[in-house]
Design a protein around this motif. Sequence first.
Motif, PDB file in Angstrom:
ATOM      1  N   ALA A 137      40.794  43.611  39.573  1.00  0.00           N
ATOM      2  CA  ALA A 137      41.733  43.195  38.527  1.00  0.00           C
ATOM      3  C   ALA A 137      42.117  44.372  37.644  1.00  0.00           C
ATOM      4  N   ILE A 138      41.162  45.232  37.326  1.00  0.00           N
ATOM      5  CA  ILE A 138      41.450  46.420  36.512  1.00  0.00           C
ATOM      6  C   ILE A 138      42.461  47.309  37.229  1.00  0.00           C
ATOM      7  N   ARG A 139      42.216  47.565  38.492  1.00  0.00           N
ATOM      8  CA  ARG A 139      43.124  48.441  39.258  1.00  0.00           C
ATOM      9  C   ARG A 139      44.491  47.804  39.460  1.00  0.00           C
ATOM     10  N   GLN A 140      44.503  46.508  39.760  1.00  0.00           N
ATOM     11  CA  GLN A 140      45.773  45.809  39.971  1.00  0.00           C
ATOM     12  C   GLN A 140      46.595  45.771  38.685  1.00  0.00           C
ATOM     13  N   SER A 141      45.923  45.610  37.550  1.00  0.00           N
ATOM     14  CA  SER A 141      46.647  45.558  36.283  1.00  0.00           C
ATOM     15  C   SER A 141      47.340  46.886  35.991  1.00  0.00           C
ATOM     16  N   MET A 142      46.708  47.980  36.385  1.00  0.00           N
ATOM     17  CA  MET A 142      47.305  49.294  36.158  1.00  0.00           C
ATOM     18  C   MET A 142      48.542  49.512  37.028  1.00  0.00           C
ATOM     19  N   SER A 143      48.651  48.716  38.086  1.00  0.00           N
ATOM     20  CA  SER A 143      49.842  48.783  38.943  1.00  0.00           C
ATOM     21  C   SER A 143      50.901  47.790  38.495  1.00  0.00           C
ATOM     22  N   GLY A 144      50.632  47.125  37.378  1.00  0.00           N
ATOM     23  CA  GLY A 144      51.593  46.171  36.830  1.00  0.00           C
ATOM     24  C   GLY A 144      51.521  44.790  37.430  1.00  0.00           C
TER      25      GLY A 144
END
Length: 207
Positions: free
Chosen positions: A118-125
């Motif tokens: 979720a952290i990584r996906q959020s950084m991709s918008g």
Amino acid sequence: MDDSIRVILIDDHPLVMDSLRARLEQEQDIRVIEAFADPRHLLEQIGVLKPDVLVLDVSLPHLDGFSLAKLLKKDYGSSLKIIMLSGYTYDEFYRKAYELGVNAYLSKQASYAQIINAIRQSMSGHLLVPERIFNTSAQDKLTPVEREVLLRVAREMNNREIARDLAISQRTVEYHLTAILQKLGAKSRVGAVAKGYELGVLGPSLL
């Protein structure tokens, strides 16, 4: 230049926060720059710390996670990613989180791998949205108990009378009323009843 994802944790349970922090710090692309138990301390320091992502508990002292997310989204918009962790997995909580612009709303039973993703996906918008949340009809938005509560509101019963009639606590009635207002997009009890008729949740035969 350090291009790690800068993360702040907010949780008033030290064991939960410490174990999550230890796990996140094993990831090469994630750096936990601070952890807070009190959201007021976060608000005092966030401008200096400048995190990329906040991972916060919904149940916090002094300021609940939803109120905190609303404040932060108003000030920082989409530049600040927010991931909420909660023991409550009610559909209305999911909807409220996404209406506030939260990137992910995860159960506290989520694995470390899911939180890291979720952290990584959020950084991709990206938004991690359960598909069912936005695929319900107006009739299906309310649970059976919520429909019973709304019916009694339409009969002009107060919270105490509704609680007694349904054999539940007044606090539970208040919770259901909050959910009903959110789901129907109403601002008051009268508005909820009007919406109930408009959307077909209430009808003459029910009264």
